[in-house]
Design a protein around this motif. Structure first.
Motif, PDB file in Angstrom:
ATOM      1  N   ALA A  14       0.852  -1.195  -0.146  1.00  0.00           N
ATOM      2  CA  ALA A  14       0.180  -0.043  -0.176  1.00  0.00           C
ATOM      3  C   ALA A  14       0.751   1.301  -0.299  1.00  0.00           C
ATOM      4  CB  ALA A  14      -0.883  -0.155   1.260  1.00  0.00           C
ATOM      5  N   LYS A  15       2.007   1.238   0.673  1.00  0.00           N
ATOM      6  CA  LYS A  15       3.058   2.325   0.682  1.00  0.00           C
ATOM      7  C   LYS A  15       3.255   2.701  -0.460  1.00  0.00           C
ATOM      8  CE  LYS A  15       5.659   5.450   2.401  1.00  0.00           C
ATOM      9  NZ  LYS A  15       5.175   6.945   2.614  1.00  0.00           N
ATOM     10  N   LEU A  16       3.888   1.669  -1.282  1.00  0.00           N
ATOM     11  CA  LEU A  16       4.414   1.939  -2.611  1.00  0.00           C
ATOM     12  C   LEU A  16       3.404   2.039  -3.629  1.00  0.00           C
ATOM     13  CD1 LEU A  16       6.819  -1.279  -2.507  1.00  0.00           C
ATOM     14  CD2 LEU A  16       7.460   1.176  -2.806  1.00  0.00           C
ATOM     15  N   ILE A  17       2.403   1.849  -3.396  1.00  0.00           N
ATOM     16  CA  ILE A  17       1.418   2.197  -4.583  1.00  0.00           C
ATOM     17  C   ILE A  17       0.785   3.626  -4.347  1.00  0.00           C
ATOM     18  CG2 ILE A  17      -1.095   1.965  -5.027  1.00  0.00           C
ATOM     19  CD1 ILE A  17      -0.749  -0.908  -4.590  1.00  0.00           C
ATOM     20  N   THR A  18       1.015   3.915  -2.899  1.00  0.00           N
ATOM     21  CA  THR A  18       0.572   5.326  -2.635  1.00  0.00           C
ATOM     22  C   THR A  18       1.193   6.258  -3.144  1.00  0.00           C
ATOM     23  OG1 THR A  18      -0.775   4.702  -0.563  1.00  0.00           O
ATOM     24  CG2 THR A  18       0.078   6.939  -0.564  1.00  0.00           C
ATOM     25  N   ASP A  19       2.770   5.753  -3.044  1.00  0.00           N
ATOM     26  CA  ASP A  19       3.949   6.765  -3.669  1.00  0.00           C
ATOM     27  C   ASP A  19       4.194   6.901  -4.937  1.00  0.00           C
ATOM     28  OD1 ASP A  19       4.148   7.590  -0.698  1.00  0.00           O
ATOM     29  OD2 ASP A  19       6.216   6.547  -0.551  1.00  0.00           O
ATOM     30  N   GLY A  20       3.611   5.942  -5.970  1.00  0.00           N
ATOM     31  CA  GLY A  20       3.591   5.994  -7.199  1.00  0.00           C
ATOM     32  C   GLY A  20       3.892   4.541  -7.764  1.00  0.00           C
ATOM     33  N   LEU A  21       3.858   3.629  -7.272  1.00  0.00           N
ATOM     34  CA  LEU A  21       4.087   2.315  -7.776  1.00  0.00           C
ATOM     35  C   LEU A  21       2.709   1.794  -8.710  1.00  0.00           C
ATOM     36  CD1 LEU A  21       5.646  -0.477  -8.492  1.00  0.00           C
ATOM     37  CD2 LEU A  21       4.488  -1.285  -6.292  1.00  0.00           C
ATOM     38  N   SER A  22       3.036   1.510  -9.886  1.00  0.00           N
ATOM     39  CA  SER A  22       1.637   1.161 -10.610  1.00  0.00           C
ATOM     40  C   SER A  22       1.008  -0.291  -9.904  1.00  0.00           C
ATOM     41  CB  SER A  22       2.128   0.371 -11.862  1.00  0.00           C
ATOM     42  OG  SER A  22       1.132  -0.013 -12.716  1.00  0.00           O
ATOM     43  N   PRO A  23      -0.343  -0.030  -9.470  1.00  0.00           N
ATOM     44  CA  PRO A  23      -1.212  -1.036  -8.679  1.00  0.00           C
ATOM     45  C   PRO A  23      -1.170  -2.076  -9.599  1.00  0.00           C
ATOM     46  CG  PRO A  23      -2.084   0.951  -8.622  1.00  0.00           C
ATOM     47  CD  PRO A  23      -1.056   1.085  -9.708  1.00  0.00           C
ATOM     48  N   GLY A  24      -1.109  -2.304 -10.850  1.00  0.00           N
ATOM     49  CA  GLY A  24      -1.409  -3.231 -11.713  1.00  0.00           C
ATOM     50  C   GLY A  24      -0.501  -4.434 -11.664  1.00  0.00           C
TER      51      GLY A  24
END
Length: 777
Positions: A563-573
Motif C-alpha cells: 500500500a505504501k509503494l502504491i501510494t507513493d507511485g508504484l503501478s497497482p497493476g
C-alpha cells in the motif's frame, strides 16, 4: 466489430487462482462474443506506451476496451478508435483509506486518464454519480451527455433449486481485510457459541480473518465455485460501513448469486435494495441482526429456501449477462469519439509509461544490440547481495529458501551476487559454487569507482552494498551470462537497486524481470538514519519507484508495504504480496538443545529467545532494551530470567550475567525449541519480522511490540501478545511464565499459523507468478 481488450491479468483459468478483475473480463468477453463482436484480449502485468501502440497497430481494432483505468495513461491524449474504460472499482476511494493525503492528486490523475475515454463503465448508480462529480470538478462539460454507463457484474444462476438444508449450516465469505474493508468483527459474531456445532463459517483468502472461520487460503476458481455450488448455504458479505463500501460492487456477491446462494449483506451496500425487493437473503444493519439472520437460516429451512429462490430470481431478472451488457452493446452500435474539455495540466510531463527513453538509454540499447539473444527456458536467475552464506539473517534465509523451493519445482535456478568470480547453482538439495569466466570481471566497474559514486550522491555508507548495482553494469552482465547457461526466462532482483541489473539482463536475454521488495527501502532508511538529508531520501524514493515501475512484477512481503509503494507511485497493476516463509519441517524434526551444556545457561531459570543480525541497528537496539529495560523489570516481578541472543556481530561492551551471545549458529531450531518464550522488543525497522515466524515454527509463545510484528497477519491475544510499554511488556512475559497452559496455547496458535507459510508454499506462489508472466499474451 473487432475490439482490442487490454488487461493487466491473463484470461481466467478455472484451474488457477482467479481475481475479481478476471471474472469481470471473462463476463465482458462472453457478452461481446455472444453479440457478434470479436474481442481480442491482450494481457500484461505492465504495459508501456510503445507496447500499447504496437498492439493497437497490430490488431487494427475498431474499438479499444481497457480493463483498468491506469492503462489510459499509456495512451496518447487522443486515439483514433473509440475508447472504453472499465472502472467498476472506484480506485481513488480505496487509496483514500491507504493515505488520505494523496487523495487529491490521485483523483486528478484518475480524471485526466479518464478524460481520454469515450465511454466509462461503472458497477452501479452510486459509482456513476461519484465519477460524474469528479469529472465535473475537473472541468468536463456534461451538459449534453454523461459518458458513463452502469454495467453490473453479470451472473448466470443454476436452473434448479437447491433443497438440501442439513446441518451444519455452511456460511461462506472470501477476500481479506484491506484498509477500506474491515470484516473481522462482523464475521466473528456469526460464531454464536450456542450454535457452533450447527454453523460453520468458511473463509477463502490470502490471509486469515480473526473470526474463528475455517480457513481455505487461496483456492482455484474451480475449487471456489465447486464449494459454493456443493457445500455452501449462505454467501456472506459484511464489513464496517464507510464511504468506499457504500459504493462497492463486491465480486464475491456475484459469485454467490452465480451459485444460487441467498445473501447475508450490510444494508448500506448498493445491492441491498434489490436483495430486499427479491427476498434474496438477509439485509442487516447491526451485528446482532446478522447473528439473528444466521439463527433464522439454521432454524427455518423453509425461509432459507424462499430466499435461495429469491436470489436465483434476482440473478435471472436483474443480473443476466444480456441485460447487464446492454448499455455497452448499444453504445458500440454507434460508437463515436467525443470531445473532452479536460486539458492536460500546463507544463505537465507525460505519464511515466509514455515518457521517451533518454538519449543515454537509446545509445546503450544500440550498443548492446549485437549481444542480445532471446533465451528460452523456465530457469530463474536471482540477483542479490553477497552475504548469503552463512544463511543466518532474515534476508539471506528468504533468498536462499525461495531459490531452493523454485529448484524443487523443476526450474533451473542460479544466484548471482557482487562476487565477480563465482555464482551459485541451486539444486533441490544443495547449492554449488560455480566459476564465472575471467573476462566478465573486466566488464565490471572498479569497486572503488562505484563506491565513490555512491558516496558522492549522498547515499548512506552503512547500506552501500544494497545500492552498488545502480552504478555497476557488471551485475547485469553476469546475470545475463548465467541466465543463458541455465535457460532463464525470469530474472528475480532481490532489493530495489538490483532491479537495475535485472533490466540489463532482460535487455540482453529477453524474458521478464521481477523485483522482490524486502522492505520499502527508502522508508526504512529514513526511519533508521535520521542524519540522511531530505534530498537523499527523495533520491532513494525516486530511484526505488522508478526501478519498480520498470519491472514486469513487484513482490512485496506485506500488504502494508504494498500500500505504501502504491501510494507513493508504484503501478497497482504490477504488484502482489507474497509473505516470508519458514522451514517448518526442519523445526518440527529438531530436538530441543541442551542450553546448559551448549550456552552455559542455568537449567532452573527461564530463557527468553531473541535472534537477528546485530550489526542491524534495530536488532542491536532491541537487544539493549532486553538487557536494560526488561531484565530489571522482570526481576522486580519475581522472575530472574536469562536472554539468549543468537546472531552474528554481537555488539561489544554488553556484559550482563544473564545474557548469552553465542553468535551465529548453524542450526536455530533446537536452541529456540529449548527456550521458554521469545521476545521481540523492536522499536524501528521495516519489512516482515521473519524471526517471529521462526518462533512460531518452534512453538514458542511470543511477546512483541507493535513494530516488532509489522507485516504479519497476527492479532494480540490470539497468535502472540503485543505490548508497547516496557512495564506492560515485562508483565506480559511474567504472566506467561506463570501460566503453563496459556503459554502452550499461545505457542500452539503461532505454530498453526506457521503451517501455512512453509518455504515450499512461498516458492509455489513465486512459481505461479512466473508462469503467469511467461504465459501472458
Amino acid at each position: 466489430m473487432r475490439i482490442l481488450y487490454l488487461t493487466l491479468e491473463p484470461p481466467l483459468d478455472a484451474n488457477e487462482i482467479a481475481t475479481g478483475s478476471q471474472m469481470r473480463t471473462a463476463a465482458l468477453v462472453a457478452a461481446l462474443t455472444d453479440a457478434g463482436h470479436e474481442p481480442i484480449q491482450a494481457s500484461r502485468s505492465q504495459w508501456t506506451h510503445k507496447e500499447v501502440i504496437r498492439r493497437i497497430d497490430d490488431v487494427q481494432a475498431d474499438a479499444i476496451l481497457l480493463g483498468y483505468w491506469q492503462l489510459a495513461e499509456c495512451l496518447p491524449e487522443r486515439v483514433e478508435q473509440p475508447l472504453v474504460v472499465d472502472c467498476i472499482a472506484p480506485r481513488p476511494l480505496e487509496e483514500h483509506f491507504v493515505d488520505p493525503l494523496q487523495t487529491a492528486s490521485m483523483i486528478q490523475r484518475y480524471t485526466r486518464a479518464l478524460a481520454k475515454a469515450d465511454l466509462v463503465l461503472v458497477g452501479n448508480a452510486r459509482q456513476r454519480t461519484l465519477l460524474a462529480g469528479w469529472l465535473l470538478a475537473a472541468g468536463e462539460d456534461l451538459r449534453e451527455s454523461v459518458p458513463i454507463v452502469e454495467l453490473p457484474l453479470a451472473v448466470t444462476p443454476p436452473d434448479s433449486a437447491r433443497i438440501d438444508h442439513g446441518k451444519p449450516l455452511v456460511l461462506v465469505t472470501g477476500g481479506q481485510d484491506w484498509a477500506w474493508r474491515d470484516a473481522s468483527d462482523w464475521l466473528a459474531v456469526l460464531r454464536d457459541p450456542q450454535l457452533q456445532k450447527d454453523v460453520e463459517l468458511h473463509h477463502f483468502g490470502a490471509h486469515t480473518l480473526d473470526a474463528g472461520a475455517v480457513e481455505h487460503g487461496l483456492a482455484t476458481w474451480q475449487a471456489w465455485q465447486d464449494f459454493l455450488a456443493e457445500r455452501a448455504h449462505v454467501g456472506v458479505e459484511l464489513a464496517e460501513p464507510n464511504f468506499e463500501r457504500e459504493l462497492a460492487q463486491p465480486f464475491r456477491i456475484a459469485s454467490f448469486l452465480q451459485a444460487g446462494l441467498p445473501l447475508l449483506v450490510n444494508d448500506y451496500l448498493p445491492l441491498a435494495g434489490r436483495v430486499r425487493e427479491y427476498n434474496a437473503g438477509w439485509v442487516v444493519d447491526s451485528r446482532e441482526a446478522a447473528r439473528e439472520a444466521v439463527r433464522e437460516a439454521l432454524q427455518a429451512p423453509e425461509t432459507w429456501r424462499e430466499k435461495a429462490a429469491g436470489a436465483r430470481r434476482l440473478a435471472r431478472e436483474q443480473l443476466a449477462p444480456e441485460r447487464c451488457s446492454r448499455p455497452l452493446l448499444d453504445w458500440l452500435d454507434s460508437a463515436r469519439k467525443r470531445h473532452s474539455t479536460i486539458a492536460p495540466p500546463s507544463g505537465a510531463a507525460p505519464a511515466a509509461a509514455e515518457q521517451q527513453p533518454s538519449l543515454l538509454g537509446m545509445v546503450a540499447r544500440q550498443m548492446l544490440r549485437p549481444f542480445r539473444r532471446e533465451v528460452a527456458g523456465d530457469g530463474v536467475v536471482v540477483i542479490t547481495r553477497s552475504d548469503l552464506f552463512p544463511t543466518d539473517h532474515g534476508a539471506a534465509v528468504k533468498i536462499v529458501e525461495t531459490a531452493r523451493g523454485l529448484a524443487r519445482s523443476a526450474r533451473g535456478v542460479a544466484i548471482v551476487t557482487a562476487e565477480r568470480d563465482r555464482y551459485w547453482l541451486v539444486g533441490e538439495d544443495d547449492i554449488v559454487e560455480k566459476p564465472l569466466p575471467w573476462w566478465l570481471r573486466l566488464m565490471a566497474l572498479p569497486k572503488i569507482v562505484s563506491h565513490a559514486i555512491h558516496r558522492l550522491r549522498g547515499l548512506p555508507a552503512s547500506n552501500a552494498f544494497l545500492y552498488w548495482p545502480l552504478y555497476d553494469p557488471g551485475y547485469g552482465l553476469r546475470a545475463a551470462w548465467v541466465g543463458r547457461r541455465i535457460g532463464a526466462s525470469i530474472t528475480l532482483a532481490e532489493f530495489p537497486a538490483y532491479a537495475q541489473s535485472a533490466r540489463i539482463c532482460r535487455l540482453l536475454n529477453g524474458g521478464h524481470a521481477v523485483l522482490a521488495e524486502h522492505n520499502v527501502e527508502y522508508q526504512r532508511l529514513a526511519e533508521q538514519l535520521p542524519e540522511l538529508s531530505s534530498r537523499a531520501i527523495d533520491k532513494l524514493r525516486s530511484s526505488e519507484l522508478k526501478l519498480a515501475n520498470c519491472m514486469d512484477a513487484v513482490v512485496c512481503v506485506s500488504d502494508r508495504d504494498r500500500a505504501k509503494l502504491i501510494t507513493d507511485g508504484l503501478s497497482p497493476g504490477q504488484q502482489l504480496t507474497i509473505p516470508h516463509g519458514v522451514d517448518l519441517p526442519a523445526f518440527d524434526a529438531a530436538e530441543p538443545s541442551d542450553l546448559a551444556a551448549n550456552f552455559d545457561l542455568d537449567p532452573d531459570r527461564p530463557v527468553l529467545a531473541y535472534h537477528g543480525t546485530f550489526s542491524y541497528p534495530p536488532n542491536r537496539q532491541a537487544l539493549m532494551i532486553a538487557v536494560e529495560e526488561l531484565l530489571p523489570r522482570l526481576e522486580r516481578l519475581g522472575h530472574r530470567v536469562q536472554v539468549l541472543g543468537i546472531g552474528r556481530d554481537a555488539p561489544p561492551g554488553i556484559d550482563h550475567p544473564d545474557l548469552r551471545l553465542p553468535g551465529s549458529l548453524d542450526e536455530l531450531a533446537g536452541p529456540l525449541k529449548a527456550c521458554s518464550l521469545a521476545i521481540v522488543p523492536l522499536t524501528s525497522g521495516g519489512g516482515t519480522r521473519m524471526k517471529i515466524l521462526d518462533y512460531f515454527a518452534a512453538g514458542l509463545p511470543v511477546v512483541s511490540t507493535t513494530k516488532g510484528c509489522e507485516g504479519l497477519p497476527v492479532a494480540d491475544g490470539e497468535n502472540l501478545l503485543i505490548r508497547d510499554d516496557w512495564d506492560e511488556f515485562a508483565r506480559a512475559v511474567a504472566e506467561l511464565l506463570e501460566d503453563d497452559a496459556r503459554r502452550k496455547a499461545l505457542g500452539a496458535a503461532g505454530h498453526a499459523m506457521a503451517r501455512s507459510l512453509s518455504w515450499q508454499e512461498i516458492a509455489g506462489r513465486y512459481d505461479r507468478l512466473f508462469r503467469k508472466l511467461t504465459q501472458a499474451v
